[in-house]
Scaffold this motif. Structure first.
Motif, PDB file in Angstrom:
ATOM      1  N   SER A 146       0.824  -1.221   0.000  1.00  0.00           N
ATOM      2  CA  SER A 146       0.000   0.000   0.000  1.00  0.00           C
ATOM      3  C   SER A 146       0.848   1.257   0.000  1.00  0.00           C
ATOM      4  CB  SER A 146      -0.918   0.004   1.217  1.00  0.00           C
ATOM      5  OG  SER A 146      -1.760  -1.098   1.146  1.00  0.00           O
ATOM      6  N   VAL A 147       2.168   1.091   0.183  1.00  0.00           N
ATOM      7  CA  VAL A 147       3.011   2.291   0.127  1.00  0.00           C
ATOM      8  C   VAL A 147       3.787   2.366  -1.183  1.00  0.00           C
ATOM      9  CG1 VAL A 147       3.120   2.596   2.621  1.00  0.00           C
ATOM     10  CG2 VAL A 147       4.901   1.249   1.478  1.00  0.00           C
ATOM     11  N   ASP A 148       3.277   1.710  -2.188  1.00  0.00           N
ATOM     12  CA  ASP A 148       3.827   1.865  -3.535  1.00  0.00           C
ATOM     13  C   ASP A 148       3.537   3.303  -3.981  1.00  0.00           C
ATOM     14  OD1 ASP A 148       4.540  -0.051  -6.132  1.00  0.00           O
ATOM     15  OD2 ASP A 148       3.445   1.802  -6.641  1.00  0.00           O
ATOM     16  N   PRO A 149       4.468   3.942  -4.703  1.00  0.00           N
ATOM     17  CA  PRO A 149       4.222   5.346  -5.108  1.00  0.00           C
ATOM     18  C   PRO A 149       2.904   5.532  -5.847  1.00  0.00           C
ATOM     19  CG  PRO A 149       6.434   4.645  -5.763  1.00  0.00           C
ATOM     20  CD  PRO A 149       5.787   3.458  -5.132  1.00  0.00           C
ATOM     21  N   ALA A 150       2.486   4.533  -6.645  1.00  0.00           N
ATOM     22  CA  ALA A 150       1.235   4.683  -7.406  1.00  0.00           C
ATOM     23  C   ALA A 150       0.031   4.738  -6.461  1.00  0.00           C
ATOM     24  CB  ALA A 150       1.078   3.511  -8.373  1.00  0.00           C
ATOM     25  N   VAL A 151       0.026   3.878  -5.462  1.00  0.00           N
ATOM     26  CA  VAL A 151      -1.105   3.842  -4.516  1.00  0.00           C
ATOM     27  C   VAL A 151      -1.131   5.135  -3.701  1.00  0.00           C
ATOM     28  CG1 VAL A 151      -2.197   2.540  -2.647  1.00  0.00           C
ATOM     29  CG2 VAL A 151      -0.892   1.324  -4.389  1.00  0.00           C
ATOM     30  N   ILE A 152       0.050   5.563  -3.253  1.00  0.00           N
ATOM     31  CA  ILE A 152       0.114   6.787  -2.442  1.00  0.00           C
ATOM     32  C   ILE A 152      -0.426   7.985  -3.223  1.00  0.00           C
ATOM     33  CG2 ILE A 152       1.694   8.418  -1.309  1.00  0.00           C
ATOM     34  CD1 ILE A 152       3.432   5.962  -0.627  1.00  0.00           C
ATOM     35  N   ARG A 153      -0.100   8.036  -4.501  1.00  0.00           N
ATOM     36  CA  ARG A 153      -0.601   9.166  -5.303  1.00  0.00           C
ATOM     37  C   ARG A 153      -2.120   9.149  -5.441  1.00  0.00           C
ATOM     38  NH1 ARG A 153       4.279   9.170  -5.629  1.00  0.00           N
ATOM     39  NH2 ARG A 153       5.549  10.931  -6.323  1.00  0.00           N
ATOM     40  N   LEU A 154      -2.662   7.958  -5.579  1.00  0.00           N
ATOM     41  CA  LEU A 154      -4.132   7.880  -5.662  1.00  0.00           C
ATOM     42  C   LEU A 154      -4.775   8.289  -4.330  1.00  0.00           C
ATOM     43  CD1 LEU A 154      -4.821   4.638  -7.748  1.00  0.00           C
ATOM     44  CD2 LEU A 154      -5.148   7.004  -8.441  1.00  0.00           C
ATOM     45  N   ILE A 155      -4.181   7.860  -3.238  1.00  0.00           N
ATOM     46  CA  ILE A 155      -4.722   8.229  -1.925  1.00  0.00           C
ATOM     47  C   ILE A 155      -4.685   9.752  -1.767  1.00  0.00           C
ATOM     48  CG2 ILE A 155      -4.328   8.078   0.586  1.00  0.00           C
ATOM     49  CD1 ILE A 155      -3.279   5.226   0.114  1.00  0.00           C
ATOM     50  N   ARG A 156      -3.557  10.331  -2.170  1.00  0.00           N
ATOM     51  CA  ARG A 156      -3.441  11.791  -2.056  1.00  0.00           C
ATOM     52  C   ARG A 156      -4.522  12.493  -2.878  1.00  0.00           C
ATOM     53  NH1 ARG A 156       1.481  15.205  -4.553  1.00  0.00           N
ATOM     54  NH2 ARG A 156       0.788  13.951  -6.304  1.00  0.00           N
ATOM     55  N   THR A 157      -4.763  12.006  -4.093  1.00  0.00           N
ATOM     56  CA  THR A 157      -5.794  12.607  -4.953  1.00  0.00           C
ATOM     57  C   THR A 157      -7.156  12.569  -4.260  1.00  0.00           C
ATOM     58  OG1 THR A 157      -4.630  11.799  -6.877  1.00  0.00           O
ATOM     59  CG2 THR A 157      -6.933  12.346  -7.216  1.00  0.00           C
ATOM     60  N   VAL A 214       8.233  11.245   1.366  1.00  0.00           N
ATOM     61  CA  VAL A 214       7.776  10.044   0.680  1.00  0.00           C
ATOM     62  C   VAL A 214       7.327  10.373  -0.743  1.00  0.00           C
ATOM     63  CG1 VAL A 214       5.883   8.367   0.636  1.00  0.00           C
ATOM     64  CG2 VAL A 214       7.208   8.691   2.724  1.00  0.00           C
ATOM     65  N   LEU A 215       6.652  11.496  -0.894  1.00  0.00           N
ATOM     66  CA  LEU A 215       6.171  11.872  -2.230  1.00  0.00           C
ATOM     67  C   LEU A 215       7.329  12.183  -3.184  1.00  0.00           C
ATOM     68  CD1 LEU A 215       3.013  13.894  -1.193  1.00  0.00           C
ATOM     69  CD2 LEU A 215       3.022  11.862  -2.658  1.00  0.00           C
ATOM     70  N   GLY A 216       8.489  12.432  -2.614  1.00  0.00           N
ATOM     71  CA  GLY A 216       9.661  12.680  -3.459  1.00  0.00           C
ATOM     72  C   GLY A 216      10.410  11.389  -3.797  1.00  0.00           C
ATOM     73  N   MET A 217       9.973  10.266  -3.240  1.00  0.00           N
ATOM     74  CA  MET A 217      10.696   8.996  -3.474  1.00  0.00           C
ATOM     75  C   MET A 217      10.035   8.229  -4.607  1.00  0.00           C
ATOM     76  SD  MET A 217      11.281   7.752   0.426  1.00  0.00           S
ATOM     77  CE  MET A 217      12.266   8.724   1.545  1.00  0.00           C
ATOM     78  N   SER A 251      10.612   4.739  -5.266  1.00  0.00           N
ATOM     79  CA  SER A 251      10.510   3.275  -5.206  1.00  0.00           C
ATOM     80  C   SER A 251       9.848   2.825  -3.911  1.00  0.00           C
ATOM     81  CB  SER A 251      11.890   2.632  -5.352  1.00  0.00           C
ATOM     82  OG  SER A 251      12.450   2.406  -4.089  1.00  0.00           O
ATOM     83  N   GLU A 252       9.074   1.766  -4.021  1.00  0.00           N
ATOM     84  CA  GLU A 252       8.347   1.219  -2.874  1.00  0.00           C
ATOM     85  C   GLU A 252       9.326   0.817  -1.779  1.00  0.00           C
ATOM     86  OE1 GLU A 252       6.675  -1.565  -0.167  1.00  0.00           O
ATOM     87  OE2 GLU A 252       8.193  -2.123  -1.634  1.00  0.00           O
ATOM     88  N   SER A 273       9.140   2.117   1.950  1.00  0.00           N
ATOM     89  CA  SER A 273       8.803   1.273   3.096  1.00  0.00           C
ATOM     90  C   SER A 273       9.930   1.235   4.117  1.00  0.00           C
ATOM     91  CB  SER A 273       8.356  -0.120   2.667  1.00  0.00           C
ATOM     92  OG  SER A 273       9.353  -0.730   1.943  1.00  0.00           O
ATOM     93  N   SER A 274      11.180   1.253   3.660  1.00  0.00           N
ATOM     94  CA  SER A 274      12.232   1.212   4.686  1.00  0.00           C
ATOM     95  C   SER A 274      12.318   2.556   5.422  1.00  0.00           C
ATOM     96  CB  SER A 274      13.569   0.759   4.107  1.00  0.00           C
ATOM     97  OG  SER A 274      14.263   1.819   3.567  1.00  0.00           O
ATOM     98  N   PHE A 275      12.054   3.650   4.719  1.00  0.00           N
ATOM     99  CA  PHE A 275      12.042   4.970   5.374  1.00  0.00           C
ATOM    100  C   PHE A 275      10.912   5.028   6.422  1.00  0.00           C
ATOM    101  CE2 PHE A 275       9.967   9.203   5.298  1.00  0.00           C
ATOM    102  CZ  PHE A 275      10.980   9.959   5.890  1.00  0.00           C
ATOM    103  N   LEU A 276       9.729   4.545   6.041  1.00  0.00           N
ATOM    104  CA  LEU A 276       8.591   4.605   6.976  1.00  0.00           C
ATOM    105  C   LEU A 276       8.803   3.680   8.178  1.00  0.00           C
ATOM    106  CD1 LEU A 276       5.529   4.681   4.527  1.00  0.00           C
ATOM    107  CD2 LEU A 276       6.430   6.566   5.880  1.00  0.00           C
ATOM    108  N   ARG A 277       9.402   2.502   7.913  1.00  0.00           N
ATOM    109  CA  ARG A 277       9.641   1.569   9.013  1.00  0.00           C
ATOM    110  C   ARG A 277      10.612   2.181  10.026  1.00  0.00           C
ATOM    111  NH1 ARG A 277      11.770  -2.788   6.552  1.00  0.00           N
ATOM    112  NH2 ARG A 277       9.939  -2.802   5.225  1.00  0.00           N
TER     113      ARG A 277
END
Ligand code: PEP
Ligand code: MG
Length: 579
Positions: free
Chosen positions: A478-489, A554-557, A559-560, A564-568
């Motif tokens: 769920s923290v793939d850049p594509a999913v995050i962008r949709l959530i933000r939208t 995160v929005l500047g990254m 790759s998943e 994920s390692s940054f968030l962990r």
């Protein structure tokens, strides 16, 4: 001792003797039995042949009236196989000579025959392979079915090991006796995992060859925090895990202490925490864990542990029971999300080839209006009892939403005619769980009062990764850049339209995702009751400014992995015990 890695889906640690359940749809592992059990297994085979013949004869009689010749012929072919004594003998001989389980003997014998048929050049004969597989399914269902009931009635503690469990099976487990779950199939957001989490049973899924690695009665450790299953652990390992279990219980106690405290960030921003439930009985645990309402009631579970459809009164009783727990606080009822892995496939003669893309959820309801209206009628009757809200699942376009609202309008008219009171201003919202809905959120927002982001399906459909398939579970995030962008939208469009927005997928209960969601603007999260304290603790330890910074980074990254390692790392600093 064998250590196996899987996906951690429900936290906690348990140690116990295992119980192996064979699934009906997969290769049955070759497990040996004690020679003294051969008679019992042989008798089981005879019984299921008898039951299958009875079942098919009944079906054949019913079909004759409805569908005519073709189905009748198919059943006649199946019956002729089942009445064939040599087939039965082949199976029972295998049990006697090789000391294998009834499941294995049935599956192996029938699959060998099917494979043999499939190779024959004559199309008529090669097509018979499908009939043999069908018979195998029927016999295995009957064999395994009995055991499933046994499990529901289990009276001693056990850890369940299976190739796959259905959400229905898991929901029937008695938490007092089932202490842990390990399956070969599944992913973090498969419905079995979700149910295990709601029940608070430690579980690990996607453990390769798990059913082949254990025998009934083996000691097994389930580490639902780290995603590890240990078969026949040595004494040192057991000792180490007993210590882990104590540490984990201590953490739970510490978190219980903040139960009465608000989910508020250090800089004073209030976040609302709701619970996800599948059954009305779970409402109390949401309250006990500090939940402020129900953000997602998966009402389809009312259909799952029974053979007939629930009546309107049964719907009504389930909903009023839930509202009674929360009084004037919100209870969001999601209309039935049947289909895909829930309910409808096992009742179809011909299964859908791609059920997750098929007649699922709101689509199923809109094609089964009597059933849909029964549920809506019950919801509306219960709407006067508290703050009940309606949520439609898997909306993919505006037309579907308008159709669903029209059906609701019809039900309201019926209630008017019947003189039954209901809340005319009931809040109606939708789940955003398809990329189509996320991308058109600004259009959908005009006709709803709230959005609830279903990250489980949103991730599955955005990344084209089956949420329950262990072969691709590493691609599901769920923290793939594509999913995050949709959530933000979705969040941005909801804010613009002044529509409430919350997250009710499993992402809401993942400690590592909380800061990101707050940073993206979410102020309402809904999750399984046992996860509420941990998430509250994280919220109480951060500031919104820190979360905004996390989201910007995160929005500047791209790759998943990096995300994920940054968030962990960020979450680990706040709540190290949870990792
Ligand atoms: C989701 O898809 O995120 C969701 C909450 O619904 P379910 O898990 O029941 O499909
Ligand atoms: Mg969903």
């Amino acid at each position: 001792m064998e250590i196996k890695k899987g996906v951690a889906v429900s936290p906690g640690i348990s140690i116990g003797k295992c119980l192996v359940i064979d699934a009906e749809d997969y290769r049955i592992p070759r497990r040996l039995i004690d020679p003294s059990q051969r008679m019992t297994e042989t008798q089981r085979v005879r019984n299921v042949f008898k039951d299958a013949i009875e079942e098919l004869t009944k079906l054949q009689a019913e079909q004759e009236e409805i569908e005519g010749q073709k189905m009748k012929d198919i059943f006649a072919v199946h019956l002729s196989y089942l009445r064939d004594r040599t087939l039965r003998k082949k199976i029972t001989d295998m049990i006697t000579t090789e000391s294998v389980t009834a499941e294995f003997a049935v599956s192996k014998t029938l699959r060998d025959i099917a494979a043999h048929f499939a190779k024959v050049k004559d199309a008529y004969i090669s097509e018979r392979a499908a009939d043999i597989y069908d018979i195998e399914h029927r016999l295995l269902r009957l064999l395994v079915g009995g055991k499933r009931q046994d499990i529901a009635a289990l009276k001693e503690e056990a850890i369940v090991v299976a190739r796959e469990l259905s959400p229905t099976q898991t929901a029937s487990f008695n938490k007092e006796y089932i202490k842990g779950i390990a399956t070969g199939a599944g992913g973090r957001t498969s419905h079995t995992a979700i149910v295990a989490r709601s029940l608070g049973i430690p579980a690990v899924v996607a453990v390769e060859d798990i059913t082949e690695s254990v025998n009934a009665g083996d000691t097994v450790i389930i580490d639902g925090n780290r995603g590890i299953v240990i078969v026949n652990p040595d004494d040192n390992t057991i000792q180490q895990y007993l210590e882990y279990a104590v540490e984990y219980t201590e953490l739970e106690h510490r978190l219980d202490a903040i139960r009465e405290k608000p989910a508020e960030t250090r800089d004073g921003v209030r976040v609302v925490l709701f619970g996800n439930i599948e059954f009305p009985d779970e409402a109390h645990s949401v309250l006990e864990k500090g939940g402020e309402g129900i953000g997602l009631y998966r009402t389809e579970f009312l259909y799952l542990n029974r053979d007939t459809e629930p009546t309107e009164q049964e719907h009504y009783e389930a909903y009023s029971k839930t509202v009674a727990v929360f009084k004037s606080r919100p209870v969001i009822l999601r209309t039935v999300d049947l289909g895909a892995d829930k309910y409808t496939q096992s009742r179809r003669y011909a299964r859908e080839p791609n059920p997750f893309l098929g007649l699922r959820s709101i689509r199923y309801c809109l094609q089964n209006l009597t059933m849909f209206k029964t549920q809506l009628h019950a919801i509306m009757r219960a709407s006067v009892l508290g703050d009940l809200r309606i949520m439609f699942p898997l909306i993919t376009n505006l037309q579907e939403l308008m159709q669903a609202k029209m059906v609701l309008g019809d039900v309201m008219e019926d209630l008017d005619d019947e003189g039954i009171p209901y809340n005319r201003k009931i809040k109606v919202g939708i789940m955003i769980e398809t990329p189509a809905a996320a991308l058109t959120a600004s259009m959908l927002a005009k006709d709803v009062e709230f959005f609830s982001i279903g990250t489980n399906d949103l991730t599955q459909y955005t990344l084209a990764v089956d949420r329950g398939n262990e072969l691709v579970s590493t691609l599901y995030s769920s923290v793939d850049p594509a999913v995050i962008r949709l959530i933000r939208t979705v969040i941005q469009d909801a804010h613009k339209a002044r529509v409430e927005v919350n997250v009710c997928g499993e992402m809401a209960s993942e400690p590592e995702s909380v800061m990101l969601l707050l940073g993206l603007g979410i102020r309402k999260l809904s999750m399984a009751a046992p996860m509420i304290p941990e998430i509250k603790q994280i919220i109480r330890s951060v500031t919104v400014e820190e979360c905004n910074k996390v989201a910007r980074k995160v929005l500047g990254m791209n790759s998943e992995r990096q995300i994920s390692s940054f968030l962990r790392d960020a979450a680990r600093k706040i709540l190290p015990e949870a990792f």
